[in-house]
Design an enzyme around this catalytic site. Structure first.
Site, mmCIF file in Angstrom:
data_model
loop_
_atom_site.group_PDB
_atom_site.id
_atom_site.type_symbol
_atom_site.label_atom_id
_atom_site.label_comp_id
_atom_site.label_asym_id
_atom_site.label_seq_id
_atom_site.Cartn_x
_atom_site.Cartn_y
_atom_site.Cartn_z
ATOM 1 N N HIS A 49 0.855 -1.185 0.000
ATOM 2 C CA HIS A 49 0.000 0.000 0.000
ATOM 3 C C HIS A 49 0.897 1.243 0.000
ATOM 4 C CE1 HIS A 49 -3.826 2.059 0.989
ATOM 5 N NE2 HIS A 49 -3.078 2.861 1.731
ATOM 6 N N ASP A 51 0.971 5.303 0.017
ATOM 7 C CA ASP A 51 0.195 6.518 0.293
ATOM 8 C C ASP A 51 0.855 7.735 -0.344
ATOM 9 O OD1 ASP A 51 -1.990 5.659 2.099
ATOM 10 O OD2 ASP A 51 -0.312 5.000 3.359
ATOM 11 N N HIS A 82 -2.648 4.695 -3.138
ATOM 12 C CA HIS A 82 -3.749 5.427 -2.499
ATOM 13 C C HIS A 82 -3.470 6.916 -2.664
ATOM 14 C CE1 HIS A 82 -5.962 6.242 1.602
ATOM 15 N NE2 HIS A 82 -6.537 6.840 0.578
ATOM 16 N N ASP A 191 -8.271 0.645 6.047
ATOM 17 C CA ASP A 191 -6.983 1.351 6.084
ATOM 18 C C ASP A 191 -6.927 2.346 7.233
ATOM 19 O OD1 ASP A 191 -4.574 2.588 5.457
ATOM 20 O OD2 ASP A 191 -5.391 3.724 3.768
ATOM 21 N N GLY A 192 -6.044 2.046 8.190
ATOM 22 C CA GLY A 192 -5.780 3.008 9.252
ATOM 23 C C GLY A 192 -6.004 2.452 10.642
ATOM 24 N N GLY A 213 0.384 -0.063 8.639
ATOM 25 C CA GLY A 213 1.661 0.646 8.517
ATOM 26 C C GLY A 213 2.464 0.539 9.795
ATOM 27 N N SER A 214 2.136 1.396 10.774
ATOM 28 C CA SER A 214 2.939 1.434 11.995
ATOM 29 C C SER A 214 2.906 0.106 12.746
ATOM 30 C CB SER A 214 2.478 2.578 12.894
ATOM 31 O OG SER A 214 1.087 2.543 13.066
HETATM 32 C C1 DX5 Z 1 -3.414 7.443 6.156
HETATM 33 C C2 DX5 Z 1 -2.955 6.374 5.203
HETATM 34 C C3 DX5 Z 1 -2.797 5.005 5.790
HETATM 35 C C4 DX5 Z 1 -1.690 4.914 6.813
HETATM 36 C C5 DX5 Z 1 -1.916 3.719 7.685
HETATM 37 O O1 DX5 Z 1 -3.746 8.595 5.428
HETATM 38 O O2 DX5 Z 1 -3.879 6.246 4.139
HETATM 39 O O3 DX5 Z 1 -2.551 4.064 4.756
HETATM 40 O O4 DX5 Z 1 -0.438 4.765 6.204
HETATM 41 O O5 DX5 Z 1 -1.000 3.752 8.729
HETATM 42 P P1 DX5 Z 1 -1.325 3.035 10.124
HETATM 43 O O6 DX5 Z 1 -1.517 1.578 9.818
HETATM 44 O O7 DX5 Z 1 -0.117 3.313 10.943
HETATM 45 O O8 DX5 Z 1 -2.571 3.675 10.668
HETATM 46 ZN ZN ZN Z 2 -3.643 4.616 2.748
#
Ligand code: DX5
Ligand code: ZN
Length: 241
Positions: A49, A51, A82, A191-192, A213-214
């Site tokens: 993914h 961003d 994205h 997502d998120g 992500g994190s």
């Molecule tokens: C936020 C992004 C997400 C983000 C997710 O605008 O679209 O894809 O990278 O990160 P985590 O998993 O850390 O919330």
């Molecule tokens: Zn995203």
């Protein structure tokens, strides 16, 4: 591998396949990007993914087609771009040429969403829309036939590492029933704010693809964390809880 097991069919969910985990590289260590991507691919990531943020639609500024092109040369995983940018129409062909396999846009940034989605599909790529937490799910009804996937955002667009917005699960469920009712071949991505503690609920609610992500990159061992999340996803697929 567990994540290639078929998802247990439920109701008329004929189009649901196995769920996939898509690391969001926003939280990666960019000085070790190749190593991290290769490691996650080996551990079972099925999609990446990416961003893209422009400092206008969202406050944050990330990367553009040059980085997508570099990642394309590191991995064969599908690249899910994205776009969190204004004027996405201007960039669709550029990101397709850079190696995107899937592109999602935010409806509130576009005047002629249908045309944008056709533009993505005309490049032979999968077209998606990303729904910010304030975008009503029912507004998607008319569009679902022109889409390959919907990203239900479970944080406000802009930054990694935010807390999961709990009402997002109900939004996934609502979208899942709209898609299932008409047996549409549309996938749901969440997502998120997804982590080891809530990934199971996300799959149970109806997500086909989970972005993280994190939760992955902040772990001491990202590959190990990814595998642990995949285990949770498989449990959710097989038990339905
Ligand atoms: C936020 C992004 C997400 C983000 C997710 O605008 O679209 O894809 O990278 O990160 P985590 O998993 O850390 O919330
Ligand atoms: Zn995203």
């Amino acid at each position: 591998m567990p994540q290639t097991e078929p998802r247990r069919p439920s109701g008329n969910d004929a189009f649901r396949g196995a769920t996939r985990l898509a690391p969001s590289i926003l939280s990666a260590d960019f000085s070790r990007l190749r190593e991290q991507i290769v490691g996650l691919e080996r551990a079972g990531a099925k999609q990446l993914h990416l961003d893209v943020m422009d400092g206008h639609y969202v406050e944050n500024l990330t990367f553009g087609p040059l980085v997508v092109d570099a990642i394309r040369r590191i991995t064969r995983l599908p690249l899910d771009v994205h776009l969190q940018i204004e004027n996405a129409d201007r960039w669709i062909d550029v990101f397709c040429d850079a190696g995107a396999d899937m592109i999602a846009v935010h409806p509130e940034t576009l005047h002629h969403l249908d045309r944008t989605l056709h533009g993505i599909r005309d490049n032979g790529k999968k077209a998606g829309v990303a729904l910010a937490p304030s975008t009503p799910i029912r507004a998607m009804q008319e569009l679902l036939r022109n889409l390959d996937y919907v990203i239900v955002m479970s944080v406000h667009p802009g930054f990694a590492g935010q807390d999961f917005i709990p009402g997002s699960l109900a939004r996934v469920e609502r979208l899942r029933s709209m898609i299932s009712r008409d047996a549409l071949p549309v996938e749901i991505e969440i997502d998120g704010g997804i982590n080891i503690g809530n990934v199971r609920e996300a799959v149970t609610a109806g997500a086909d693809v989970v972005v993280a992500g994190s939760a992955i990159f902040d772990a001491d061992d990202p590959a190990e964390r990814l595998r642990a999340m995949l285990e949770e996803m498989l449990e959710a697929e097989t038990t339905g809880t």
